[in-house]
Design a protein around this motif. Structure first.
Motif, PDB file in Angstrom:
ATOM      1  N   ALA A 199      33.216  34.292  33.729  1.00 24.48           N
ATOM      2  CA  ALA A 199      33.147  34.506  32.423  1.00 24.48           C
ATOM      3  C   ALA A 199      32.639  35.735  31.572  1.00 24.48           C
ATOM      4  O   ALA A 199      32.861  36.351  30.778  1.00 24.48           O
ATOM      5  N   ASN A 200      31.402  35.898  32.300  1.00 23.43           N
ATOM      6  CA  ASN A 200      30.784  37.211  31.736  1.00 23.43           C
ATOM      7  C   ASN A 200      31.686  38.414  32.136  1.00 23.43           C
ATOM      8  O   ASN A 200      31.508  39.304  31.583  1.00 23.43           O
ATOM      9  N   GLY A 201      32.183  38.385  33.384  1.00 27.71           N
ATOM     10  CA  GLY A 201      33.264  39.443  33.591  1.00 27.71           C
ATOM     11  C   GLY A 201      34.246  39.526  32.436  1.00 27.71           C
ATOM     12  O   GLY A 201      34.858  40.734  31.980  1.00 27.71           O
ATOM     13  N   VAL A 202      34.891  38.432  32.123  1.00 28.45           N
ATOM     14  CA  VAL A 202      35.978  38.570  31.067  1.00 28.45           C
ATOM     15  C   VAL A 202      35.290  39.109  29.881  1.00 28.45           C
ATOM     16  O   VAL A 202      35.813  39.924  29.257  1.00 28.45           O
ATOM     17  N   ASP A 229      42.805  35.301  52.531  1.00 26.81           N
ATOM     18  CA  ASP A 229      42.528  34.550  51.585  1.00 26.81           C
ATOM     19  C   ASP A 229      41.953  35.033  50.308  1.00 26.81           C
ATOM     20  O   ASP A 229      42.339  34.554  49.250  1.00 26.81           O
ATOM     21  N   PHE A 230      41.478  36.273  50.513  1.00 28.78           N
ATOM     22  CA  PHE A 230      41.019  36.895  49.320  1.00 28.78           C
ATOM     23  C   PHE A 230      42.255  37.362  48.379  1.00 28.78           C
ATOM     24  O   PHE A 230      42.299  37.326  47.291  1.00 28.78           O
ATOM     25  N   GLU A 231      43.176  37.989  49.064  1.00 27.95           N
ATOM     26  CA  GLU A 231      44.403  38.182  48.543  1.00 27.95           C
ATOM     27  C   GLU A 231      45.038  37.190  47.586  1.00 27.95           C
ATOM     28  O   GLU A 231      45.739  37.208  46.636  1.00 27.95           O
ATOM     29  N   ALA A 284      42.007  34.601  29.438  1.00 24.35           N
ATOM     30  CA  ALA A 284      40.895  34.535  28.955  1.00 24.35           C
ATOM     31  C   ALA A 284      40.486  35.871  28.580  1.00 24.35           C
ATOM     32  O   ALA A 284      39.780  35.973  27.401  1.00 24.35           O
ATOM     33  N   SER A 285      40.926  37.005  28.908  1.00 23.55           N
ATOM     34  CA  SER A 285      40.788  38.383  28.208  1.00 23.55           C
ATOM     35  C   SER A 285      41.559  38.455  27.045  1.00 23.55           C
ATOM     36  O   SER A 285      40.895  39.153  26.083  1.00 23.55           O
ATOM     37  N   VAL A 286      42.581  37.990  26.680  1.00 26.46           N
ATOM     38  CA  VAL A 286      43.469  37.945  25.513  1.00 26.46           C
ATOM     39  C   VAL A 286      42.873  37.319  24.703  1.00 26.46           C
ATOM     40  O   VAL A 286      42.655  37.799  23.439  1.00 26.46           O
ATOM     41  N   GLU A 287      42.448  35.962  24.890  1.00 25.62           N
ATOM     42  CA  GLU A 287      41.573  35.289  23.965  1.00 25.62           C
ATOM     43  C   GLU A 287      40.328  35.728  23.424  1.00 25.62           C
ATOM     44  O   GLU A 287      39.957  35.744  22.312  1.00 25.62           O
ATOM     45  N   THR A 288      39.907  36.296  24.438  1.00 26.26           N
ATOM     46  CA  THR A 288      38.345  37.047  24.036  1.00 26.26           C
ATOM     47  C   THR A 288      38.509  38.363  23.228  1.00 26.26           C
ATOM     48  O   THR A 288      37.934  38.431  22.190  1.00 26.26           O
ATOM     49  N   ALA A 334      46.016  34.143  42.434  1.00 25.39           N
ATOM     50  CA  ALA A 334      45.902  32.967  41.712  1.00 25.39           C
ATOM     51  C   ALA A 334      45.044  32.988  40.540  1.00 25.39           C
ATOM     52  O   ALA A 334      45.180  32.680  39.285  1.00 25.39           O
ATOM     53  N   TYR A 335      43.921  33.915  40.627  1.00 30.40           N
ATOM     54  CA  TYR A 335      43.112  34.416  39.486  1.00 30.40           C
ATOM     55  C   TYR A 335      43.341  35.086  38.563  1.00 30.40           C
ATOM     56  O   TYR A 335      43.159  35.105  37.113  1.00 30.40           O
ATOM     57  N   ALA A 336      44.340  36.066  38.875  1.00 28.97           N
ATOM     58  CA  ALA A 336      44.749  37.249  37.944  1.00 28.97           C
ATOM     59  C   ALA A 336      45.394  36.553  36.498  1.00 28.97           C
ATOM     60  O   ALA A 336      45.086  37.103  35.463  1.00 28.97           O
ATOM     61  N   PRO A 337      46.323  35.526  36.492  1.00 33.35           N
ATOM     62  CA  PRO A 337      46.642  35.080  35.287  1.00 33.35           C
ATOM     63  C   PRO A 337      45.766  34.243  34.431  1.00 33.35           C
ATOM     64  O   PRO A 337      45.697  34.331  33.369  1.00 33.35           O
TER      65      PRO A 337
END
Length: 108
Positions: free
Chosen positions: A73-76, A24-26, A39-43, A31-34
Motif C-alpha cells: 500500500a505504501n508503494g502504491v 514463482d516470482f514472475e 489501486a494506483s488509479v484510485e489513489t 497476478a499482482y500487476a492488475p
C-alpha cells in the motif's frame, strides 16, 4: 565519456520453472500487476480530487479494499503521489514555456 553497460540475463534452471515456463516470482508479478494498477488509479483520482490527504487512512483503505499488505500500500501511495506531483510540476513548466518565461536550449 560514454560508457556502454548492459545486463545479461542468466538462464533459469528448469527445476525453477512451472508448467507454464515461469518462475514463482514472475507468476506473482503477473497476478499482482492488475491489483497495483487498480489501486494506483484510485489513489491518483483521490489525490486529484481531495485537498486533505491522510496517508495513514488511505493506506488502511487500500489494504482493506485490495487485500494488500502495508508495504505494498505504501508503494502504491508513493508511486501515485510521485506521478501526480510530477504531472503538476510539468504542467507549471509547460505553461511558463508557453508564456516565454523559460527558454529551452538544445545542444547539437
Amino acid at each position: 565519456m560514454t560508457t556502454l553497460t548492459y545486463c545479461k540475463g542468466l538462464p533459469t534452471p528448469a527445476d525453477e520453472l512451472n508448467e507454464l515456463g515461469f518462475t514463482d516470482f514472475e507468476m506473482f508479478l503477473e497476478a499482482y500487476a492488475p491489483i497495483f494498477r487498480a489501486a494506483s488509479v484510485e489513489t491518483v483520482n483521490h489525490l486529484l480530487l481531495n485537498t486533505g490527504f491522510k496517508k495513514s487512512d488511505w493506506n488502511t483503505h487500500l489494504q482493506q479494499t485490495y487485500g494488500i499488505n502495508k508495504r505494498h500500500a505504501n508503494g502504491v501511495i508513493s508511486s501515485a503521489k510521485g506521478r501526480v506531483d510530477g504531472a503538476k510540476e510539468h504542467r507549471i513548466l509547460y505553461i511558463k514555456t508557453l508564456e516565454g518565461k523559460i527558454k529551452w536550449f538544445y545542444r547539437t
